[in-house]
Design a protein around this motif. Structure first.
Motif, PDB file in Angstrom:
ATOM      1  N   LEU A 240       0.681  -1.485   0.035  1.00 52.72           N
ATOM      2  CA  LEU A 240       0.117  -0.249   0.403  1.00 52.72           C
ATOM      3  C   LEU A 240       0.612   1.488   0.192  1.00 52.72           C
ATOM      4  CD1 LEU A 240      -3.002  -0.633   2.047  1.00 52.72           C
ATOM      5  CD2 LEU A 240      -2.850   0.276  -0.049  1.00 52.72           C
ATOM      6  N   GLN A 241       2.379   1.497   0.610  1.00 46.38           N
ATOM      7  CA  GLN A 241       2.936   2.280   1.048  1.00 46.38           C
ATOM      8  C   GLN A 241       3.319   2.397  -0.269  1.00 46.38           C
ATOM      9  OE1 GLN A 241       4.969   0.956   4.479  1.00 46.38           O
ATOM     10  NE2 GLN A 241       3.862   2.251   5.261  1.00 46.38           N
ATOM     11  N   ASP A 242       3.745   1.621  -1.105  1.00 44.77           N
ATOM     12  CA  ASP A 242       4.355   1.917  -2.439  1.00 44.77           C
ATOM     13  C   ASP A 242       3.870   1.817  -3.289  1.00 44.77           C
ATOM     14  OD1 ASP A 242       6.491   0.839  -0.928  1.00 44.77           O
ATOM     15  OD2 ASP A 242       6.833  -1.454  -1.802  1.00 44.77           O
ATOM     16  N   GLY A 243       2.156   1.540  -2.789  1.00 46.78           N
ATOM     17  CA  GLY A 243       1.561   2.026  -3.835  1.00 46.78           C
ATOM     18  C   GLY A 243       0.891   1.183  -5.069  1.00 46.78           C
ATOM     19  N   THR A 244       1.556  -0.071  -4.298  1.00 48.73           N
ATOM     20  CA  THR A 244       1.258  -1.209  -5.951  1.00 48.73           C
ATOM     21  C   THR A 244       0.164  -2.423  -4.496  1.00 48.73           C
ATOM     22  OG1 THR A 244       3.434  -2.210  -4.643  1.00 48.73           O
ATOM     23  CG2 THR A 244       3.024  -1.079  -6.628  1.00 48.73           C
ATOM     24  N   PRO A 245      -1.000  -2.131  -3.935  1.00 51.95           N
ATOM     25  CA  PRO A 245      -1.570  -2.781  -3.392  1.00 51.95           C
ATOM     26  C   PRO A 245      -1.939  -4.219  -3.778  1.00 51.95           C
ATOM     27  CG  PRO A 245      -2.740  -0.929  -3.678  1.00 51.95           C
ATOM     28  CD  PRO A 245      -1.709  -0.883  -4.907  1.00 51.95           C
ATOM     29  N   GLY A 246      -1.830  -5.288  -3.125  1.00 51.11           N
ATOM     30  CA  GLY A 246      -2.337  -6.496  -3.926  1.00 51.11           C
ATOM     31  C   GLY A 246      -4.077  -6.484  -4.239  1.00 51.11           C
ATOM     32  N   PRO A 247      -4.664  -7.240  -4.293  1.00 56.12           N
ATOM     33  CA  PRO A 247      -6.284  -7.916  -5.459  1.00 56.12           C
ATOM     34  C   PRO A 247      -6.629  -7.773  -3.905  1.00 56.12           C
ATOM     35  CG  PRO A 247      -4.408  -9.748  -5.255  1.00 56.12           C
ATOM     36  CD  PRO A 247      -3.827  -9.090  -4.318  1.00 56.12           C
ATOM     37  N   VAL A 248      -7.634  -6.286  -4.506  1.00 59.21           N
ATOM     38  CA  VAL A 248      -8.713  -5.638  -4.089  1.00 59.21           C
ATOM     39  C   VAL A 248      -9.603  -6.841  -2.881  1.00 59.21           C
ATOM     40  CG1 VAL A 248     -10.333  -4.257  -3.269  1.00 59.21           C
ATOM     41  CG2 VAL A 248      -8.564  -3.965  -5.780  1.00 59.21           C
ATOM     42  N   LEU A 249      -9.868  -7.834  -3.249  1.00 61.04           N
ATOM     43  CA  LEU A 249     -10.730  -8.411  -2.681  1.00 61.04           C
ATOM     44  C   LEU A 249      -9.712  -9.937  -2.113  1.00 61.04           C
ATOM     45  CD1 LEU A 249     -14.131  -8.933  -4.746  1.00 61.04           C
ATOM     46  CD2 LEU A 249     -13.767  -7.351  -2.506  1.00 61.04           C
ATOM     47  N   ARG A 250      -9.147 -10.104  -2.681  1.00 57.21           N
ATOM     48  CA  ARG A 250      -8.325 -11.521  -2.370  1.00 57.21           C
ATOM     49  C   ARG A 250      -6.983 -12.069  -0.695  1.00 57.21           C
ATOM     50  NH1 ARG A 250      -5.594 -14.296  -6.838  1.00 57.21           N
ATOM     51  NH2 ARG A 250      -4.122 -13.645  -5.548  1.00 57.21           N
ATOM     52  N   ALA A 251      -6.742  -9.973  -0.980  1.00 57.95           N
ATOM     53  CA  ALA A 251      -6.232  -9.855   0.279  1.00 57.95           C
ATOM     54  C   ALA A 251      -6.517  -9.508   1.040  1.00 57.95           C
ATOM     55  CB  ALA A 251      -4.781  -8.460   0.116  1.00 57.95           C
ATOM     56  N   PRO A 252      -7.234  -9.209   1.864  1.00 53.89           N
ATOM     57  CA  PRO A 252      -8.423  -9.285   2.871  1.00 53.89           C
ATOM     58  C   PRO A 252      -8.862 -10.533   2.987  1.00 53.89           C
ATOM     59  CG  PRO A 252      -8.528  -7.361   1.567  1.00 53.89           C
ATOM     60  CD  PRO A 252      -8.085  -8.121   0.658  1.00 53.89           C
ATOM     61  N   ALA A 253      -9.780 -11.203   2.140  1.00 51.33           N
ATOM     62  CA  ALA A 253     -10.168 -12.820   2.632  1.00 51.33           C
ATOM     63  C   ALA A 253      -9.066 -13.441   2.873  1.00 51.33           C
ATOM     64  CB  ALA A 253     -10.876 -12.561   1.047  1.00 51.33           C
ATOM     65  N   ARG A 254      -7.997 -12.733   2.243  1.00 46.90           N
ATOM     66  CA  ARG A 254      -6.916 -14.450   3.006  1.00 46.90           C
ATOM     67  C   ARG A 254      -6.565 -13.913   4.272  1.00 46.90           C
ATOM     68  NH1 ARG A 254      -1.211 -14.711   2.453  1.00 46.90           N
ATOM     69  NH2 ARG A 254      -0.123 -16.683   3.164  1.00 46.90           N
ATOM     70  N   LEU A 255      -5.866 -12.741   4.471  1.00 45.52           N
ATOM     71  CA  LEU A 255      -6.053 -12.663   5.900  1.00 45.52           C
ATOM     72  C   LEU A 255      -7.179 -12.336   6.694  1.00 45.52           C
ATOM     73  CD1 LEU A 255      -4.707  -8.964   5.140  1.00 45.52           C
ATOM     74  CD2 LEU A 255      -3.268 -10.860   7.013  1.00 45.52           C
ATOM     75  N   ALA A 256      -7.931 -12.756   6.482  1.00 44.77           N
ATOM     76  CA  ALA A 256      -9.221 -13.069   7.365  1.00 44.77           C
ATOM     77  C   ALA A 256      -9.626 -14.649   7.624  1.00 44.77           C
ATOM     78  CB  ALA A 256     -10.836 -12.892   7.049  1.00 44.77           C
ATOM     79  N   MET A 257      -9.013 -15.086   6.452  1.00 46.86           N
ATOM     80  CA  MET A 257      -8.891 -16.911   7.007  1.00 46.86           C
ATOM     81  C   MET A 257      -8.024 -16.965   7.792  1.00 46.86           C
ATOM     82  SD  MET A 257      -7.635 -19.555   5.285  1.00 46.86           S
ATOM     83  CE  MET A 257      -6.232 -19.190   4.224  1.00 46.86           C
ATOM     84  N   LEU A 258      -6.658 -16.610   7.630  1.00 47.77           N
ATOM     85  CA  LEU A 258      -6.145 -16.249   8.427  1.00 47.77           C
ATOM     86  C   LEU A 258      -5.298 -16.285   9.918  1.00 47.77           C
ATOM     87  CD1 LEU A 258      -2.414 -15.713   6.275  1.00 47.77           C
ATOM     88  CD2 LEU A 258      -3.091 -17.982   7.340  1.00 47.77           C
ATOM     89  N   THR A 259      -6.536 -15.056  10.157  1.00 50.89           N
ATOM     90  CA  THR A 259      -6.905 -14.255  11.727  1.00 50.89           C
ATOM     91  C   THR A 259      -8.177 -15.481  12.274  1.00 50.89           C
ATOM     92  OG1 THR A 259      -6.937 -12.167  10.801  1.00 50.89           O
ATOM     93  CG2 THR A 259      -7.995 -12.665  12.705  1.00 50.89           C
ATOM     94  N   GLY A 260      -9.170 -16.018  11.365  1.00 52.61           N
ATOM     95  CA  GLY A 260     -10.195 -17.233  11.962  1.00 52.61           C
ATOM     96  C   GLY A 260      -9.311 -18.478  12.516  1.00 52.61           C
ATOM     97  N   LEU A 261      -8.597 -18.960  11.439  1.00 52.35           N
ATOM     98  CA  LEU A 261      -7.187 -20.016  11.725  1.00 52.35           C
ATOM     99  C   LEU A 261      -6.996 -19.799  12.888  1.00 52.35           C
ATOM    100  CD1 LEU A 261      -6.901 -23.352  11.124  1.00 52.35           C
ATOM    101  CD2 LEU A 261      -4.455 -21.786   9.958  1.00 52.35           C
ATOM    102  N   PHE A 262      -6.277 -18.064  13.308  1.00 48.53           N
ATOM    103  CA  PHE A 262      -5.085 -18.340  14.556  1.00 48.53           C
ATOM    104  C   PHE A 262      -6.363 -18.108  15.761  1.00 48.53           C
ATOM    105  CE2 PHE A 262      -4.311 -15.350  17.317  1.00 48.53           C
ATOM    106  CZ  PHE A 262      -3.405 -15.496  18.597  1.00 48.53           C
ATOM    107  N   ASN A 263      -7.813 -17.864  15.674  1.00 48.83           N
ATOM    108  CA  ASN A 263      -9.038 -17.687  16.870  1.00 48.83           C
ATOM    109  C   ASN A 263      -9.303 -18.932  17.037  1.00 48.83           C
ATOM    110  OD1 ASN A 263      -8.144 -14.423  16.338  1.00 48.83           O
ATOM    111  ND2 ASN A 263     -10.160 -14.459  14.982  1.00 48.83           N
ATOM    112  N   LEU A 264      -9.235 -20.022  16.272  1.00 45.64           N
ATOM    113  CA  LEU A 264     -10.393 -21.752  15.569  1.00 45.64           C
ATOM    114  C   LEU A 264      -8.923 -21.869  17.366  1.00 45.64           C
ATOM    115  CD1 LEU A 264     -12.682 -22.961  15.393  1.00 45.64           C
ATOM    116  CD2 LEU A 264     -10.924 -23.567  13.372  1.00 45.64           C
ATOM    117  N   LEU A 265      -7.486 -21.639  16.926  1.00 48.38           N
ATOM    118  CA  LEU A 265      -6.820 -22.529  17.478  1.00 48.38           C
ATOM    119  C   LEU A 265      -6.089 -22.788  19.155  1.00 48.38           C
ATOM    120  CD1 LEU A 265      -3.718 -23.049  14.542  1.00 48.38           C
ATOM    121  CD2 LEU A 265      -4.706 -25.145  15.994  1.00 48.38           C
ATOM    122  N   TRP A 266      -6.348 -21.127  19.007  1.00 47.69           N
ATOM    123  CA  TRP A 266      -5.681 -20.542  20.931  1.00 47.69           C
ATOM    124  C   TRP A 266      -7.417 -21.063  21.406  1.00 47.69           C
ATOM    125  CZ3 TRP A 266      -8.685 -16.952  23.755  1.00 47.69           C
ATOM    126  CH2 TRP A 266      -9.178 -16.154  22.625  1.00 47.69           C
ATOM    127  N   ALA A 267      -8.676 -20.578  20.581  1.00 47.31           N
ATOM    128  CA  ALA A 267      -9.897 -20.733  21.789  1.00 47.31           C
ATOM    129  C   ALA A 267      -9.992 -22.133  21.670  1.00 47.31           C
ATOM    130  CB  ALA A 267     -11.248 -20.380  20.877  1.00 47.31           C
TER     131      ALA A 267
END
Ligand code: HEM
Length: 155
Positions: free
Chosen positions: A112-139
């Motif tokens: 984002l800082q370099d002005g070359t952001p990743g895919p608009v839909l895929r990048a947040p979705a991948r991060l949400a998926m990883l966050t969900g996995l992390f939360n599920l593991l510690w829960a």
């Protein structure tokens, strides 16, 4: 001594894992907003702050297993199946956080800082998926810590 270690262990889990859970969960929607408003300094500032919270509290979170092992040592439950399972799941949660989630967040920030952001839909979705996995593991670890299947002590 057991009670002191257990109190510190649970406090460390609440204080460290809580902020990571909240900040990591807020990151994907904030990233989506930043994508929609390129050059928005506030959006970038929010992302930077959320990533910093995740990074700093992930480091503080190292105290959780350390104090967990101290508690297990004085309780004499080191070989229990529930403890071994919890240790494996805690290691998996730490690996997801340190090796996948944090690098992915900082990668998106850099892009984002370099002005070359990743895919608009895929990048947040991948991060949400990883966050969900992390939360599920510690829960799952928290439930194991409380239920302690096979243990004859406690509730
Ligand atoms: C290597 C990792 C860990 C080890 C070795 C460990 C060890 C322990 C031990 C020995 C106890 C005492 C259980 C008893 O009272 O019989 C305990 C309790 C507890 N642990 Fe962990 N722990 C680990 C990771 C975690 C994580 C990642 C969390 C949450 C994020 C967590 C949350 C808790 C909680 C909430 C309790 C209190 C359960 C209760 O007394 O009912 N632990 N842990």
């Amino acid at each position: 001594m057991t009670k002191l270690f257990l109190c510190l262990h649970v406090l460390a889990a609440v204080v460290a894992v809580g902020p990571v859970t909240v900040a990591a969960s807020m990151f994907p929607p904030a990233l989506r907003r930043a994508h929609q408003a390129p050059g928005d300094r506030d959006a970038l500032g929010t992302l930077r702050l959320l990533h910093r919270i995740c990074r700093v509290y992930a480091a503080v979170g190292a105290a959780v297993p350390v104090l967990g092992f101290a508690t297990a040592g004085v309780m004499g439950v080191m070989g229990s199946a529930w403890l071994i399972a919890s240790t494996v799941l805690t290691a998996a949660a730490a690996a997801v956080l340190a090796l996948l989630l944090l690098p992915a967040q900082s990668g998106e920030l850099d892009a984002l800082q370099d002005g070359t952001p990743g895919p608009v839909l895929r990048a947040p979705a991948r991060l949400a998926m990883l966050t969900g996995l992390f939360n599920l593991l510690w829960a799952t670890v928290t439930v194991l810590m409380i239920v302690r299947p096979g243990s004859t002590t406690g509730a």
